[in-house]
Design an enzyme around this catalytic site. Structure first.
Site, PDB file in Angstrom:
ATOM      1  N   ARG A 228      36.907  44.427  22.687  1.00 23.42           N
ATOM      2  CA  ARG A 228      36.856  45.882  22.799  1.00 23.42           C
ATOM      3  C   ARG A 228      38.096  46.452  22.107  1.00 23.42           C
ATOM      4  O   ARG A 228      39.159  45.826  22.092  1.00 23.42           O
ATOM      5  CB  ARG A 228      36.862  46.318  24.263  1.00 23.42           C
ATOM      6  CG  ARG A 228      35.529  46.151  24.978  1.00 23.42           C
ATOM      7  CD  ARG A 228      34.500  47.173  24.496  1.00 23.42           C
ATOM      8  NE  ARG A 228      33.217  47.066  25.186  1.00 23.42           N
ATOM      9  CZ  ARG A 228      32.154  46.400  24.709  1.00 23.42           C
ATOM     10  NH1 ARG A 228      32.210  45.786  23.554  1.00 23.42           N
ATOM     11  NH2 ARG A 228      31.020  46.382  25.388  1.00 23.42           N
ATOM     12  N   HIS A 276      31.416  47.894  14.774  1.00 24.34           N
ATOM     13  CA  HIS A 276      30.918  47.393  16.068  1.00 24.34           C
ATOM     14  C   HIS A 276      29.519  46.767  15.910  1.00 24.34           C
ATOM     15  O   HIS A 276      28.550  47.194  16.555  1.00 24.34           O
ATOM     16  CB  HIS A 276      30.893  48.525  17.109  1.00 24.34           C
ATOM     17  CG  HIS A 276      30.846  48.021  18.519  1.00 24.34           C
ATOM     18  ND1 HIS A 276      31.509  48.617  19.563  1.00 24.34           N
ATOM     19  CD2 HIS A 276      30.221  46.955  19.075  1.00 24.34           C
ATOM     20  CE1 HIS A 276      31.281  47.956  20.690  1.00 24.34           C
ATOM     21  NE2 HIS A 276      30.485  46.931  20.409  1.00 24.34           N
TER      22      HIS A 276
HETATM   23  P1  NDP Z   1      31.653  36.826  29.998  1.00 25.17           P
HETATM   24  O1  NDP Z   1      31.743  37.697  31.182  1.00 25.17           O
HETATM   25  O2  NDP Z   1      30.569  35.805  29.927  1.00 25.17           O
HETATM   26  O3  NDP Z   1      33.033  36.023  29.787  1.00 25.17           O
HETATM   27  C1  NDP Z   1      34.280  36.621  29.881  1.00 25.17           C
HETATM   28  C2  NDP Z   1      35.355  35.567  29.653  1.00 25.17           C
HETATM   29  O4  NDP Z   1      36.632  36.209  29.652  1.00 25.17           O
HETATM   30  C3  NDP Z   1      35.397  34.510  30.747  1.00 25.17           C
HETATM   31  O5  NDP Z   1      35.691  33.248  30.219  1.00 25.17           O
HETATM   32  C4  NDP Z   1      36.542  34.992  31.636  1.00 25.17           C
HETATM   33  O6  NDP Z   1      37.212  33.975  32.368  1.00 25.17           O
HETATM   34  C5  NDP Z   1      37.481  35.559  30.595  1.00 25.17           C
HETATM   35  N1  NDP Z   1      38.421  36.495  31.211  1.00 25.17           N
HETATM   36  C6  NDP Z   1      38.161  37.651  31.867  1.00 25.17           C
HETATM   37  N2  NDP Z   1      39.291  38.211  32.310  1.00 25.17           N
HETATM   38  C7  NDP Z   1      40.304  37.386  31.949  1.00 25.17           C
HETATM   39  C8  NDP Z   1      41.704  37.401  32.146  1.00 25.17           C
HETATM   40  N3  NDP Z   1      42.312  38.394  32.823  1.00 25.17           N
HETATM   41  N4  NDP Z   1      42.426  36.384  31.635  1.00 25.17           N
HETATM   42  C9  NDP Z   1      41.824  35.377  30.966  1.00 25.17           C
HETATM   43  N5  NDP Z   1      40.498  35.289  30.750  1.00 25.17           N
HETATM   44  C10 NDP Z   1      39.741  36.291  31.242  1.00 25.17           C
HETATM   45  O7  NDP Z   1      31.600  37.795  28.756  1.00 25.17           O
HETATM   46  P2  NDP Z   1      30.793  37.615  27.363  1.00 25.17           P
HETATM   47  O8  NDP Z   1      31.214  36.341  26.736  1.00 25.17           O
HETATM   48  O9  NDP Z   1      29.347  37.866  27.568  1.00 25.17           O
HETATM   49  O10 NDP Z   1      31.352  38.878  26.549  1.00 25.17           O
HETATM   50  C11 NDP Z   1      32.739  39.061  26.324  1.00 25.17           C
HETATM   51  C12 NDP Z   1      33.008  40.443  25.775  1.00 25.17           C
HETATM   52  O11 NDP Z   1      32.620  40.519  24.416  1.00 25.17           O
HETATM   53  C13 NDP Z   1      32.232  41.600  26.419  1.00 25.17           C
HETATM   54  O12 NDP Z   1      32.797  41.976  27.657  1.00 25.17           O
HETATM   55  C14 NDP Z   1      32.351  42.678  25.383  1.00 25.17           C
HETATM   56  O13 NDP Z   1      33.537  43.422  25.590  1.00 25.17           O
HETATM   57  C15 NDP Z   1      32.487  41.891  24.078  1.00 25.17           C
HETATM   58  N6  NDP Z   1      31.279  42.064  23.241  1.00 25.17           N
HETATM   59  C16 NDP Z   1      31.438  42.652  22.009  1.00 25.17           C
HETATM   60  C17 NDP Z   1      30.347  42.814  21.187  1.00 25.17           C
HETATM   61  C18 NDP Z   1      30.515  43.411  19.835  1.00 25.17           C
HETATM   62  O14 NDP Z   1      29.512  43.732  19.193  1.00 25.17           O
HETATM   63  N7  NDP Z   1      31.706  43.554  19.335  1.00 25.17           N
HETATM   64  C19 NDP Z   1      29.005  42.381  21.585  1.00 25.17           C
HETATM   65  C20 NDP Z   1      28.961  41.773  22.872  1.00 25.17           C
HETATM   66  C21 NDP Z   1      30.068  41.631  23.670  1.00 25.17           C
HETATM   67  P3  NDP Z   1      36.424  33.106  33.495  1.00 25.17           P
HETATM   68  O15 NDP Z   1      35.530  32.179  32.714  1.00 25.17           O
HETATM   69  O16 NDP Z   1      37.506  32.403  34.190  1.00 25.17           O
HETATM   70  O17 NDP Z   1      35.663  34.099  34.329  1.00 25.17           O
HETATM   71  C1  OXD Z   2      28.081  44.656  24.002  1.00 22.42           C
HETATM   72  C2  OXD Z   2      28.376  45.356  22.755  1.00 22.42           C
HETATM   73  O1  OXD Z   2      28.892  44.682  24.931  1.00 22.42           O
HETATM   74  O2  OXD Z   2      27.472  45.500  21.910  1.00 22.42           O
HETATM   75  O3  OXD Z   2      27.001  44.041  24.086  1.00 22.42           O
HETATM   76  O4  OXD Z   2      29.516  45.752  22.541  1.00 22.42           O
END
Ligand code: NDP
Ligand code: OXD
Length: 313
Positions: A228, A276
């Protein structure tokens, strides 16, 4: 009146028609309504939401679940009008995962294979082969090892890169060196030449891509931010690029989207901007995941992508 579960589509800033077609095909058992044609709001069982204004939630007092069209739920959780009772489910779309793998691998290869330098050499009319590198000598680090981060890390490892990942709790991904929690962040950063951010946006991760983090990376490291925009302190990145501490950045997400005209990222020679699009939820694959999850809920079974509201993702 209907006995069928009522499913409200409340997604904004998307092309609605393909979504309605795919949801109707994947979920023939629901009555599909499209906001603002809600009918009796108390009769709505499920909502699929994206960039929904606060008034969408008005009167939806009997919701069984809220589905997010995106993987990231920071936008929904920021809305004080979001009903607090029903389960919130983030998007687990195989199409989204594949798209993110493609984008991240493409950009890591771009930096690893010096395509930026070759573009500059071509512009100068220069035929100048650069020294080749071995993937095992290139250390890629993925912040966030969730659905997207772990998939990207695995793909990168399959190219022979030396891959590590950082998560909140200890985790295991085959072929990936795992680091967890604030205590292991320094060690993770110190071994990372190309840093990929795939964290969710939470109070703990906002502004994490900052001057202090860049200082802990090896000199000349590269940043790829697909999490993000608010993960990044933009001025800190510009300073790190301009003094050579970082050698390049690929940015897909921004604090203000669309990225305003005249923003320094647009024209910075070391920055690649995409709007994005690193991974876009695809209606066909997403509707099938949605249908699977909705039916699990109907049967009282656990769903994929259940959000821990307290953790913020
Ligand atoms: P998930 O919820 O599956 O995974 C999140 C990961 O981040 C987990 O491994 C989690 O740790 C880790 N995490 C969260 N908080 C912390 C912290 N404070 N310190 C260290 N690690 C942390 O998310 P997704 O993989 O599905 O998606 C990730 C992000 O990608 C979304 O939230 C979104 O913002 C972004 N995104 C962007 C897109 C784009 O088009 N640019 C499209 C889709 C998503 P743990 O495993 O220990 O819980
Ligand atoms: C998502 C994105 O979170 O598109 O899926 O950013």
């Amino acid at each position: 009146m209907t006995d069928r579960p009522v499913f409200l589509f409340a997604c904004f800033d998307v092309d609605t028609a393909p979504w309605l077609t795919e949801i109707a095909a994947a979920l023939p058992e629901v009555e599909l309504r499209v906001w603002p044609d809600v009918g009796d709001p108390a009769g709505v069982d499920y909502v699929l939401a994206w960039k929904a204004p606060a008034e969408v939630w008005s009167g939806l007092v009997n919701l069984k679940a809220i589905f997010s069209m995106g993987a990231g739920v920071d936008g929904l959780l920021r809305d004080p009008a979001l009903p607090s009772g029903p389960p919130l489910v983030s998007m687990s779309d195989p199409g989204l995962v594949t798209g993110m793998e493609e984008y991240v691998v493409a950009r890591v290869l771009h930096h690893f294979r010096d395509f930026g330098s070759y573009a500059a050499l071509q512009a100068a009319g220069l035929w100048r082969p650069l020294a080749p590198h071995l993937p095992q000598d290139c250390r890629v680090g993925v912040l966030g090892l969730g659905r997207l981060g772990s998939a990207c890390a695995r793909r990168l490892a399959s190219f022979g890169f030396d891959v590590a990942g950082w998560s909140r709790r200890p985790s295991q991904v085959e072929g990936v060196q795992a680091y967890a929690g604030p205590d292991e962040l320094d060690a993770f950063l110190a071994r990372t030449d190309i840093l990929v951010c795939l964290l969710p946006l939470t109070p703990q991760t906002e502004g994490i891509l900052s001057r202090s983090l860049f200082a802990r990376l090896p000199d000349g490291a590269v940043l790829i931010n697909v999490g993000r925009g608010a993960h990044l302190v933009e001025d800190d990145l510009l300073a790190a690029l301009d003094c050579g501490q970082l050698s390049g950045a690929t940015l897909d997400v921004f604090r203000i989207e669309p990225l305003p005209a005249g923003h320094p990222f647009w024209s910075h020679p070391k920055v690649t901007v995409t709007p994005h699009v690193s991974a876009v939820t695809h209606p066909r694959t997403a509707a099938l995941s949605l249908a699977r999850n909705l039916r699990r809920l109907q049967r009282g079974e656990p769903v994929e992508g259940l959000v821990d509201r307290a953790a913020g993702y």
